[in-house]
Write a protein that holds these residues in place. Sequence first.
Motif, PDB file in Angstrom:
ATOM      1  N   THR A  37     -47.904 -42.239  29.274  1.00 16.88           N
ATOM      2  CA  THR A  37     -49.287 -41.999  29.650  1.00 16.88           C
ATOM      3  C   THR A  37     -49.404 -40.657  30.352  1.00 16.88           C
ATOM      4  N   ASP A  38     -50.471 -39.946  30.067  1.00 15.74           N
ATOM      5  CA  ASP A  38     -50.702 -38.643  30.680  1.00 15.74           C
ATOM      6  C   ASP A  38     -51.935 -38.632  31.575  1.00 15.74           C
ATOM      7  N   ASP A  39     -52.661 -39.737  31.647  1.00 13.70           N
ATOM      8  CA  ASP A  39     -53.909 -39.754  32.414  1.00 13.70           C
ATOM      9  C   ASP A  39     -53.732 -40.337  33.814  1.00 13.70           C
ATOM     10  N   HIS A  40     -52.583 -40.105  34.435  1.00 13.64           N
ATOM     11  CA  HIS A  40     -52.272 -40.680  35.733  1.00 13.64           C
ATOM     12  C   HIS A  40     -52.640 -39.773  36.900  1.00 13.64           C
ATOM     13  N   LEU A  42     -50.827 -37.495  38.281  1.00 12.82           N
ATOM     14  CA  LEU A  42     -49.659 -37.125  39.077  1.00 12.82           C
ATOM     15  C   LEU A  42     -49.120 -35.770  38.639  1.00 12.82           C
ATOM     16  N   VAL A  50     -43.802 -40.675  33.026  1.00 10.07           N
ATOM     17  CA  VAL A  50     -44.432 -41.905  33.493  1.00 10.07           C
ATOM     18  C   VAL A  50     -44.712 -42.775  32.273  1.00 10.07           C
ATOM     19  N   GLU A  52     -46.327 -46.742  31.100  1.00 11.10           N
ATOM     20  CA  GLU A  52     -47.176 -47.850  31.522  1.00 11.10           C
ATOM     21  C   GLU A  52     -46.662 -49.126  30.874  1.00 11.10           C
TER      22      GLU A  52
END
Length: 67
Positions: A37-40, A42, A50, A52
Amino acid sequence: MKLRMLATECPNACDKKDCPTLYATDRGTLLVRGDRTDDHGLTLPAHEDVVEIPLSLIKKAIADGLI
């Protein structure tokens, strides 16, 4: 590194190709397989990522006494 599967979200054993899965290593650590996932929001160094996973995966491993 040697892995031991602890828990998976696959409905049956032959479907373990593309499922969120939790592994124990021979290093005393855990590996998690899940969707990247890239929509975190961070900021990560280049060597980290990361993934999920469903909360039910961790609950299953705990309920089964695996972690």
